[in-house]
Design an enzyme around this catalytic site. Structure first.
Site, PDB file in Angstrom:
ATOM      1  N   LYS A 143       0.842  -1.019  -0.122  1.00 36.54           N
ATOM      2  CA  LYS A 143      -0.060  -0.012  -0.097  1.00 36.54           C
ATOM      3  C   LYS A 143       0.783   1.166  -0.005  1.00 36.54           C
ATOM      4  O   LYS A 143       1.775   1.356   1.027  1.00 36.54           O
ATOM      5  CB  LYS A 143      -1.073   0.212   1.102  1.00 36.54           C
ATOM      6  CG  LYS A 143      -2.048   1.079   1.235  1.00 36.54           C
ATOM      7  CD  LYS A 143      -1.653   2.325   1.753  1.00 36.54           C
ATOM      8  CE  LYS A 143      -1.191   2.335   3.442  1.00 36.54           C
ATOM      9  NZ  LYS A 143      -1.094   3.805   3.825  1.00 36.54           N
ATOM     10  N   HIS A 155       7.078 -13.412   0.229  1.00 34.26           N
ATOM     11  CA  HIS A 155       5.750 -14.117   0.958  1.00 34.26           C
ATOM     12  C   HIS A 155       5.630 -13.509   2.072  1.00 34.26           C
ATOM     13  O   HIS A 155       6.490 -13.051   2.837  1.00 34.26           O
ATOM     14  CB  HIS A 155       5.920 -15.461   0.753  1.00 34.26           C
ATOM     15  CG  HIS A 155       7.447 -16.035   0.733  1.00 34.26           C
ATOM     16  ND1 HIS A 155       8.012 -17.006   0.010  1.00 34.26           N
ATOM     17  CD2 HIS A 155       8.407 -15.780   1.647  1.00 34.26           C
ATOM     18  CE1 HIS A 155       9.145 -17.116   0.119  1.00 34.26           C
ATOM     19  NE2 HIS A 155       9.535 -16.460   1.344  1.00 34.26           N
ATOM     20  N   TYR A 158       3.299  -7.473   4.911  1.00 32.56           N
ATOM     21  CA  TYR A 158       2.661  -6.050   5.127  1.00 32.56           C
ATOM     22  C   TYR A 158       3.867  -5.064   4.617  1.00 32.56           C
ATOM     23  O   TYR A 158       4.326  -4.761   5.548  1.00 32.56           O
ATOM     24  CB  TYR A 158       1.649  -5.884   5.913  1.00 32.56           C
ATOM     25  CG  TYR A 158       1.371  -4.546   5.843  1.00 32.56           C
ATOM     26  CD1 TYR A 158       0.324  -4.193   4.908  1.00 32.56           C
ATOM     27  CD2 TYR A 158       1.630  -3.385   6.732  1.00 32.56           C
ATOM     28  CE1 TYR A 158      -0.071  -3.140   4.529  1.00 32.56           C
ATOM     29  CE2 TYR A 158       1.130  -2.278   6.643  1.00 32.56           C
ATOM     30  CZ  TYR A 158       0.207  -1.893   5.535  1.00 32.56           C
ATOM     31  OH  TYR A 158      -0.541  -0.789   5.212  1.00 32.56           O
ATOM     32  N   ASN A 169      16.282  -7.684  -0.625  1.00 30.55           N
ATOM     33  CA  ASN A 169      15.434  -8.884  -0.215  1.00 30.55           C
ATOM     34  C   ASN A 169      14.612  -8.852   1.161  1.00 30.55           C
ATOM     35  O   ASN A 169      15.143  -8.229   1.900  1.00 30.55           O
ATOM     36  CB  ASN A 169      16.005 -10.083  -0.198  1.00 30.55           C
ATOM     37  CG  ASN A 169      15.362 -11.416   0.304  1.00 30.55           C
ATOM     38  OD1 ASN A 169      14.793 -11.950  -0.857  1.00 30.55           O
ATOM     39  ND2 ASN A 169      15.068 -11.591   1.405  1.00 30.55           N
ATOM     40  N   ALA A 172      10.163 -13.284   4.655  1.00 28.00           N
ATOM     41  CA  ALA A 172       8.889 -13.559   4.779  1.00 28.00           C
ATOM     42  C   ALA A 172       8.604 -13.193   6.373  1.00 28.00           C
ATOM     43  O   ALA A 172       9.194 -13.111   7.393  1.00 28.00           O
ATOM     44  CB  ALA A 172       8.468 -15.336   4.921  1.00 28.00           C
ATOM     45  N   ASN A 178       3.489   1.023  10.009  1.00 26.59           N
ATOM     46  CA  ASN A 178       3.428   2.446   9.701  1.00 26.59           C
ATOM     47  C   ASN A 178       2.547   3.357  10.220  1.00 26.59           C
ATOM     48  O   ASN A 178       2.169   4.385   9.972  1.00 26.59           O
ATOM     49  CB  ASN A 178       3.090   2.384   8.124  1.00 26.59           C
ATOM     50  CG  ASN A 178       1.715   1.687   7.836  1.00 26.59           C
ATOM     51  OD1 ASN A 178       1.448   0.704   8.489  1.00 26.59           O
ATOM     52  ND2 ASN A 178       0.947   2.078   6.835  1.00 26.59           N
ATOM     53  N   TYR A 179       1.737   2.777  11.333  1.00 22.23           N
ATOM     54  CA  TYR A 179       0.412   3.381  11.723  1.00 22.23           C
ATOM     55  C   TYR A 179       0.580   3.394  13.321  1.00 22.23           C
ATOM     56  O   TYR A 179       0.708   2.359  14.039  1.00 22.23           O
ATOM     57  CB  TYR A 179      -0.817   2.599  11.437  1.00 22.23           C
ATOM     58  CG  TYR A 179      -2.010   3.356  11.812  1.00 22.23           C
ATOM     59  CD1 TYR A 179      -2.225   5.008  11.533  1.00 22.23           C
ATOM     60  CD2 TYR A 179      -3.141   2.582  12.242  1.00 22.23           C
ATOM     61  CE1 TYR A 179      -3.581   5.457  11.905  1.00 22.23           C
ATOM     62  CE2 TYR A 179      -4.290   3.011  12.798  1.00 22.23           C
ATOM     63  CZ  TYR A 179      -4.529   4.405  12.652  1.00 22.23           C
ATOM     64  OH  TYR A 179      -5.574   5.260  12.863  1.00 22.23           O
ATOM     65  N   SER A 197      13.577 -12.855   7.969  1.00 18.10           N
ATOM     66  CA  SER A 197      12.356 -13.372   8.096  1.00 18.10           C
ATOM     67  C   SER A 197      11.772 -12.886   9.268  1.00 18.10           C
ATOM     68  O   SER A 197      12.569 -12.668  10.479  1.00 18.10           O
ATOM     69  CB  SER A 197      12.033 -14.775   7.974  1.00 18.10           C
ATOM     70  OG  SER A 197      12.388 -15.274   6.712  1.00 18.10           O
ATOM     71  N   ALA A 215      17.108 -12.430  11.288  1.00 16.83           N
ATOM     72  CA  ALA A 215      15.741 -12.605  11.345  1.00 16.83           C
ATOM     73  C   ALA A 215      14.993 -12.309  12.695  1.00 16.83           C
ATOM     74  O   ALA A 215      16.098 -12.357  13.540  1.00 16.83           O
ATOM     75  CB  ALA A 215      15.715 -14.116  10.986  1.00 16.83           C
TER      76      ALA A 215
END
Length: 244
Positions: A143, A155, A158, A169, A172, A178-179, A197, A215
């Site tokens: 978004k 994969h 958000y 890269n 996952a 962001n909020y 990940s 990770a």
């Protein structure tokens, strides 16, 4: 290009299945194929393009040798040799040549470059840009985010209000936080970075080029270029106590 006509008395250089509907004003190229149960309205269909089974294509420009299968394509421009399969594209979407979109939802001012891959089950919306040779994979949501050329978010991520540099890269399970409950903030990840990940990036945040983030790290401060960063909670191990 040959102008489409519903006049059966005129010879056609393209095929329209008897169950398809061709409505409005269309231009359909030589060797094009409109398959069973499709709807085509006010479109420009390039030479050799194929709009197949149960697709709805309206107010769209479909380039040469594109393939659209079981998809809705409205108010879009597809350059040559695109493949759109089981997907919904609408609201000023532009797709570069030789790009593949599968089982995905893409809408509201999206620009995707050449030789990119989107899907399966990607959700791309609200002013996103995806560069050439980029990959947006399974169950990734974008978004208001730019994914530069060669970058990968393969994969389960958000990525909102962000910018991802070239050849970076994104692992996952990565989240751009962001909020804060009232306002939304940007996250910038530089070029040639590796984000492992299950990482959490808390905006506003800027990560320089050539960074490595291990990770399961939570990043809440800017990182200069070339940083190696790992932040994990300390393990706590206890022996099990017997009941009673």
């Amino acid at each position: 290009m040959q102008e489409n006509s519903n006049d059966s008395g005129k010879a056609r250089d393209f095929f329209v299945h008897p169950t398809a509907q061709v409505l409005g004003s269309n231009t359909i190229g030589k060797g094009a194929h409109i398959g069973a149960f499709c709807v085509v309205e006010d479109c420009e269909i390039g030479d050799g393009a194929k709009v197949d089974f149960c697709s709805s294509v309206r107010r769209a420009k479909i380039g040469k040798e594109c393939f659209v299968m079981r998809s809705m394509v409205e108010d879009c421009v597809l350059q040559k040799m695109c493949k759109i399969i089981n997907s919904n594209l609408y609201g000023n979407v532009k797709i570069g040549a030789n790009t593949l979109v599968r089982n995905s939802e893409i809408y509201d001012n999206i620009d995707i470059g050449q030789n990119a891959t989107v899907g399966v089950f990607a959700h791309v919306h609200n002013n996103c840009k995806i560069g050439d040779f980029a990959r947006v994979g399974n169950f990734v949501e974008l978004k208001k985010t730019t994914v530069c050329s060669g970058a990968k978010c393969a994969h389960l991520a958000y990525l909102g209000d962000g910018e991802i540099g070239e050849n970076t890269n994104i692992g996952a399970g990565t989240i751009f936080c962001n909020y804060d409950g009232k306002n939304k903030f940007p996250t910038r990840v530089g070029a040639r970075c590796f984000v492992g990940s299950n990482c959490t990036l808390i905006a506003p945040l800027s990560i320089g080029d050539d960074c490595f983030i291990g990770a399961d790290s939570c990043v809440c401060e800017d990182l200069p270029s070339g940083t190696f960063f790992v932040r994990r909670s300390k393990d706590t191990k206890q022996r099990r106590r017997k009941d009673g």
